[in-house]
Motif scaffolding. Structure first.
Motif, short mmCIF file in Angstrom:
data_model
loop_
_atom_site.label_atom_id
_atom_site.label_comp_id
_atom_site.label_asym_id
_atom_site.label_seq_id
_atom_site.Cartn_x
_atom_site.Cartn_y
_atom_site.Cartn_z
N THR A 37 -75.83 18.25 -57.19
CA THR A 37 -76.40 19.61 -57.21
C THR A 37 -77.02 19.96 -58.56
O THR A 37 -77.51 21.07 -58.75
N THR A 72 -69.48 18.47 -65.23
CA THR A 72 -70.27 18.51 -64.00
C THR A 72 -71.75 18.23 -64.25
O THR A 72 -72.52 18.08 -63.31
N SER A 73 -72.18 18.22 -65.51
CA SER A 73 -73.57 17.84 -65.82
C SER A 73 -73.55 16.41 -66.35
O SER A 73 -72.52 15.93 -66.83
N ASP A 87 -68.78 28.42 -65.21
CA ASP A 87 -69.86 29.40 -65.31
C ASP A 87 -70.28 29.72 -63.87
O ASP A 87 -69.77 29.12 -62.91
N GLU A 111 -76.34 28.69 -72.97
CA GLU A 111 -75.83 28.48 -74.32
C GLU A 111 -75.32 29.78 -74.97
O GLU A 111 -74.44 29.75 -75.82
N LYS A 146 -71.66 30.35 -75.38
CA LYS A 146 -70.86 29.61 -76.38
C LYS A 146 -70.83 30.44 -77.66
O LYS A 146 -71.26 30.00 -78.72
N GLY A 190 -71.69 20.88 -70.75
CA GLY A 190 -71.22 20.83 -72.13
C GLY A 190 -70.92 22.21 -72.70
O GLY A 190 -70.05 22.35 -73.56
N1 LIG Z 1 -68.77 18.27 -77.79
C1 LIG Z 1 -69.67 17.33 -77.86
O1 LIG Z 1 -69.40 16.21 -78.29
C2 LIG Z 1 -71.08 17.61 -77.38
C3 LIG Z 1 -72.00 16.56 -77.27
C4 LIG Z 1 -73.27 16.85 -76.77
C5 LIG Z 1 -73.60 18.15 -76.40
N2 LIG Z 1 -72.67 19.14 -76.54
C6 LIG Z 1 -72.97 20.52 -76.12
O2 LIG Z 1 -73.20 20.52 -74.72
C7 LIG Z 1 -74.01 21.66 -74.39
C8 LIG Z 1 -75.09 21.24 -73.43
O3 LIG Z 1 -74.47 20.75 -72.26
P1 LIG Z 1 -75.21 20.82 -70.84
O4 LIG Z 1 -76.55 20.26 -70.97
O5 LIG Z 1 -74.27 20.28 -69.85
O6 LIG Z 1 -75.44 22.39 -70.67
P2 LIG Z 1 -74.74 23.50 -69.76
O7 LIG Z 1 -73.28 23.40 -69.77
O8 LIG Z 1 -75.34 24.78 -70.20
O9 LIG Z 1 -75.23 23.11 -68.29
C9 LIG Z 1 -76.60 23.14 -67.99
C10 LIG Z 1 -76.86 23.96 -66.71
O10 LIG Z 1 -76.46 23.20 -65.59
C11 LIG Z 1 -75.59 23.96 -64.76
N3 LIG Z 1 -74.71 23.01 -64.10
C12 LIG Z 1 -73.78 22.22 -64.67
N4 LIG Z 1 -73.28 21.38 -63.75
C13 LIG Z 1 -73.90 21.64 -62.58
C14 LIG Z 1 -73.84 21.09 -61.28
N5 LIG Z 1 -73.07 20.04 -61.01
N6 LIG Z 1 -74.63 21.62 -60.32
C15 LIG Z 1 -75.47 22.64 -60.60
N7 LIG Z 1 -75.60 23.20 -61.81
C16 LIG Z 1 -74.81 22.70 -62.79
C17 LIG Z 1 -74.93 24.94 -65.71
O11 LIG Z 1 -74.46 26.07 -65.04
C18 LIG Z 1 -76.10 25.27 -66.63
O12 LIG Z 1 -76.91 26.24 -66.05
C19 LIG Z 1 -74.56 22.19 -75.71
O13 LIG Z 1 -73.85 23.36 -76.02
C20 LIG Z 1 -74.25 21.09 -76.71
O14 LIG Z 1 -74.05 21.57 -78.01
C21 LIG Z 1 -71.43 18.88 -77.01
#
Ligand SMILES: NC(=O)c1ccc[n+]([C@@H]2O[C@H](COP(=O)([O-])OP(=O)(O)OC[C@H]3O[C@@H](n4cnc5c(N)ncnc54)[C@H](O)[C@@H]3O)[C@@H](O)[C@H]2O)c1
Length: 361
Positions: A175, A132-133, A46, A76, A79, A108
């Motif tokens: 970050t 990365t999160s 992203d 989100e 997705k 995620g």
């Molecule tokens: N598949 C599974 O087993 C499972 C389990 C739990 C959650 N999920 C899904 O995961 C999603 C939530 O994941 P999330 O919280 O990572 O959200 P996300 O992927 O939207 O990331 C959150 C924010 O952090 C930013 N970001 C990510 N890594 C970064 C970094 N290193 N530096 C700066 N910014 C960064 C992203 O651009 C975004 O703005 C939901 O869609 C949820 O349904 C899936």
């Protein structure tokens, strides 16, 4: 915020697919790319991970063939079926064939979307997740669940499919915005509550507002998830324990979307408080434990506000994926560290739990 995590050793965690951890991940990924002789290399990112994470990943790989980058908007909303169609078209225009490798670099949202994209395009191309999160490192990137939302219905369309590998590189957390860090921490709290009391106690007193979880903590969470998933990949029984806090949490997350959106982990934290109450009432979690854990979660997420309509939440829970025969089913706790799945609870009980949650806020 203290963020120096550079001196710790790297680890290797065995799983259904390999999970590479720490610095060693770069070598492992490099080997995979070289040995795989892929026809094309693609990165899915992203906008944020394009700027903050992709450059570090590319510079840490010693040799990299020509590659393409696919970028989506953060959040989100990406997705979705609409974005998925755009990505299928992009792959088709790039003449991507089955020997291609896609590397999902993001939170995620990206690993869920990218896994589904890779699993469906041409009935499947190779893919690797680079979370990365914090939330993606400890939860979303491994376990083989991929998918998209169907309008307001979370993860309604998807696949069980493992990546070739998952590369967990905690350096990326440097970050990550603080609020995102705490959102991921909620899933770690869940891991402690469903599987490991000592780990829960360690996390419950951790200063997530000022510190990044240690590599050992991140690894413990990955291990807990791996051990559960290996016993029940398709979620017919034990794996449902990972949904603790999610029946109510997902409903709150969805209901809050239009007014004051909550992050996934924030909604799950609220869901866990309500489901601790249900655990006390329906699966005999000792009241003192339920109260103490709820207070500890509340202290970590003390600034969260919540104004959802209880009828709307009940309606949303009616479409929960775990329901059977129109009954809303929960994954609860019998003890701290001991889950019980498939607990059917009627609307009266759920309403009481939501009232309890309101009092806590
Ligand atoms: N598949 C599974 O087993 C499972 C389990 C739990 C959650 N999920 C899904 O995961 C999603 C939530 O994941 P999330 O919280 O990572 O959200 P996300 O992927 O939207 O990331 C959150 C924010 O952090 C930013 N970001 C990510 N890594 C970064 C970094 N290193 N530096 C700066 N910014 C960064 C992203 O651009 C975004 O703005 C939901 O869609 C949820 O349904 C899936």
């Amino acid at each position: 915020m203290a963020k120096d995590i550079s001196n710790l050793d790297s680890f290797l965690v065995e799983s259904i697919n390999p999970i590479w951890f720490g610095e060693d991940s770069f070598n492992q990924l490099q080997n995979l790319i070289e040995k795989g002789k892929y026809s094309k290399l693609l990165f899915l990112v992203d906008e944020n991970t394009h700027d903050k994470c992709l450059p570090y990943l590319l510079q840490s790989l010693s040799k990299i063939p020509h590659y393409e980058v696919l970028e989506v908007e953060p959040g989100e909303e990406s997705k979705s079926a609409e974005v998925l169609v755009q990505l299928w078209m992009a792959l088709s225009e790039l003449k991507v064939d089955r020997q291609a490798l896609m590397i999902n670099v993001g939170g995620g949202m990206i690993t869920d979307l990218g896994g589904f994209l890779a699993g469906t395009y041409l009935r499947g191309i190779h893919f690797v997740n680079v979370p990365t999160s914090l939330l993606a490192m400890v939860d979303a990137s491994s376990g083989g669940k991929n998918g998209i939302n169907l309008q307001h219905l979370k993860n309604r369309v998807g696949l069980f499919l493992n990546p070739e590998a998952v590369c967990v590189i905690p350096d990326f957390l440097e970050t990550l915005p603080e609020q995102e860090l705490r959102s991921g921490f909620a899933e770690m709290l869940k891991h402690g509550l469903i599987a490991d009391k000592a780990y829960w106690e360690e996390l419950a007193t951790f200063d997530i507002e000022n510190e990044i979880p240690t590599q050992e903590m991140i690894l413990r969470s990955i291990q807990i998830k791996k051990e559960i998933v290996e016993q029940d990949f398709r979620e017919t029984g034990l794996r449902k324990a990972l949904n603790f806090g999610h029946t109510i949490g997902h409903a709150i997350e969805t209901a809050a979307m239009d007014a004051e959106p909550l992050m996934h982990g924030e909604a799950i934290a609220l869901g866990m408080i309500a489901e601790l109450y249900l655990s006390e009432k329906y699966t005999a979690l000792p009241p003192a434990d339920a109260e103490k854990c709820a207070n500890q979660i509340r202290a970590l997420f003390r600034d969260l506000e919540w104004n959802c309509d209880i009828d709307e939440l009940l309606q949303l829970m009616q479409s929960d994926k775990k329901n059977k025969k129109n009954q809303i089913r929960f994954s609860l706790l019998r003890e701290i560290g001991v889950p019980e799945v498939d607990v059917a609870i009627g609307e009266k009980g759920i309403t009481e739990a939501l009232d309890y949650l309101k009092q806590k806020l």
